[in-house]
Write an enzyme that holds these catalytic residues in place. Structure first.
Site, PDB file in Angstrom:
ATOM      1  NE  ARG A  69     -27.984  -1.443  23.522  1.00 44.34           N
ATOM      2  CZ  ARG A  69     -29.197  -1.770  23.941  1.00 44.34           C
ATOM      3  NH1 ARG A  69     -29.388  -2.170  25.181  1.00 44.34           N
ATOM      4  NH2 ARG A  69     -30.239  -1.698  23.134  1.00 44.34           N
TER       5      ARG A  69
ATOM      6  CE1 TYR B 245     -36.886   8.926  14.254  1.00 47.92           C
ATOM      7  CE2 TYR B 245     -35.316  10.745  14.296  1.00 47.92           C
ATOM      8  CZ  TYR B 245     -35.638   9.450  13.949  1.00 47.92           C
ATOM      9  OH  TYR B 245     -34.707   8.666  13.294  1.00 47.92           O
TER      10      TYR B 245
ATOM     11  CG  ASP C 228     -31.283   7.796  20.417  1.00 45.68           C
ATOM     12  OD1 ASP C 228     -32.308   8.495  20.258  1.00 45.68           O
ATOM     13  OD2 ASP C 228     -30.923   6.946  19.583  1.00 45.68           O
TER      14      ASP C 228
ATOM     15  NE  ARG D 216     -28.376  -2.573  15.926  1.00 44.75           N
ATOM     16  CZ  ARG D 216     -29.444  -2.592  15.131  1.00 44.75           C
ATOM     17  NH1 ARG D 216     -30.276  -3.612  15.196  1.00 44.75           N
ATOM     18  NH2 ARG D 216     -29.663  -1.619  14.280  1.00 44.75           N
TER      19      ARG D 216
ATOM     20  NE  ARG E  22     -26.873   4.854  13.162  1.00 47.24           N
ATOM     21  CZ  ARG E  22     -27.522   4.747  11.999  1.00 47.24           C
ATOM     22  NH1 ARG E  22     -27.144   3.863  11.110  1.00 47.24           N
ATOM     23  NH2 ARG E  22     -28.550   5.514  11.743  1.00 47.24           N
TER      24      ARG E  22
END
Length: 368
Positions: free
Chosen positions: A51, A165, A87, A42, A38
């Site tokens: 973004r 998921y 992703d 952010r 990552r």
């Protein structure tokens, strides 16, 4: 036709820093290479600005956006590798499932798989090249724009993590829905895992064709399984992916290192080290010396600093890095965090981490 469609996966700029690839292959390096899971994220103000107001998966489907986000951390930090911005859940999307990124909740499947009959909703044959074309264009574009500064890593989620998921519908504390499938419908579970494996193999091969120079397989939910279930429902598919990708790449004379990251699967280290991957990536709960012992020098290791160590003062970060390097040694090793970075981390702390890895590993090599 957009300009990224005119860029082809050939005539890439020459690689200037191959330290990461050499460490992955077990070759001698002058310093320990470092990158972060990552690392595009952010915690970077420029990432948040870029973004803002955009749908997450719309961003993933834009090669230009993915390229920009991949390059952002390289402008700030002296990383030895980059990883394409994407992703893991683009794979279930390619198989026909809807996935949304819900603010405050994360990835969500509005209509998850509830029982075996729901497998009929999945595409029987997935044209990976067509369905995930935007990922491959992003890789090709980034390989050109990165100008050979560092290698570019492609990645995928592993079958068990993707299945988790698809059945849970989102993250979970217990994973009771997906685990109930393993106990109630073992044959159907294997059928789904095999289908996911086939798609993942094609996906990784297409990433290499597009320009990926290394591949990482994220088995993020390995740790919710016990050793018996891990050996039955996780390990065989991880092995199958690496073996099949390697076999097909050999036919074209390509040598692309592969990394497996099975988070929290401490009991699986020895098995993972014999699973056709050049690198086993570790979370922060594993002692480096024990990991070396259990993998028996068969693979390079990657990891495993606790991401929360980045909240420490810079001098303390340097000490933590030094201790980690002493545990792993400076060869056949890639420094990383034991998981991804968190949104509230200070970029200056990331810079301190990278600098400490390079400085201490060079000093340790000179003293040997």
């Amino acid at each position: 036709m957009s300009k990224d469609e005119l860029i082809l996966p050939k005539d890439f700029p020459q690689l200037k820093n191959d330290t990461f690839l050499r460490a992955a292959r077990g070759e001698q390096t002058q310093h320990v290479p470092v990158w972060c899971m990552r690392q595009a994220g952010r915690y970077l103000p420029e990432f948040r600005e870029f973004r803002a107001g955009k749908d997450f998966f719309d961003t993933c489907r834009s090669p230009e956006a993915c390229c920009e986000l991949t390059l952002q951390p390289l402008r700030r930090f002296d990383f030895d590798a980059s990883i394409i911005f994407s992703d893991i859940l683009v794979v279930p999307q390619a198989m026909g499932m809807e996935v949304q990124m819900v603010p405050g909740k994360g990835p969500t499947f509005p209509d998850p798989l509830k029982d075996p009959e729901d497998l009929q909703r999945l595409k029987t044959k997935v044209d990976v090249q067509k369905e995930l074309d935007y990922v491959f264009k992003a890789i090709t574009l980034t390989r050109h724009k990165i100008q050979g500064k560092v290698p570019l890593i492609g990645f995928t989620g592993a079958p068990w993590t993707l299945m988790s998921y698809m059945i849970e519908g989102s993250g979970s504390k217990t994973f009771s829905k997906v685990k109930s499938w393993l106990y109630r419908y073992p044959e159907v579970s294997h059928m789904l895992l095999k289908r996911l494996t086939d798609v993942v193999v094609d996906y990784l091969l297409c990433q290499v064709a597009a320009g990926a120079q290394a591949l990482q397989v994220f088995e993020s939910h390995a740790g919710i399984l016990g050793p018996v279930e891990f050996k039955a429902f996780c390990l065989p598919y991880l092995r199958d992916i690496a073996r099949r990708v390697k076999d097909q790449l050999k036919e074209t004379g390509q040598d692309v290192p592969m990394i497996v990251f099975a988070k929290d699967a401490h009991y699986g280290l020895e098995d993972l080290s014999q699973s056709y991957y050049e690198v086993v990536s570790l979370d922060w709960t594993i002692d480096p010396r024990l990991a070396r012992e259990q993998t028996g020098g068969k693979v390079s290791l990657q990891g495993n600093m606790d991401p929360c160590a980045l909240y420490a003062p810079k001098e303390r970060i340097s000490e933590i890095v030094k201790t980690m390097l002493e545990g792993f040694g400076t060869q056949r090793y890639i420094a990383n965090l034991g998981h991804g970075m968190y949104p509230d981390m200070d970029p200056e702390s990331v810079a301190a981490f990278v600098e400490a890895v390079h400085k201490h590993s060079r000093q340790m090599n000179e003293q040997q």
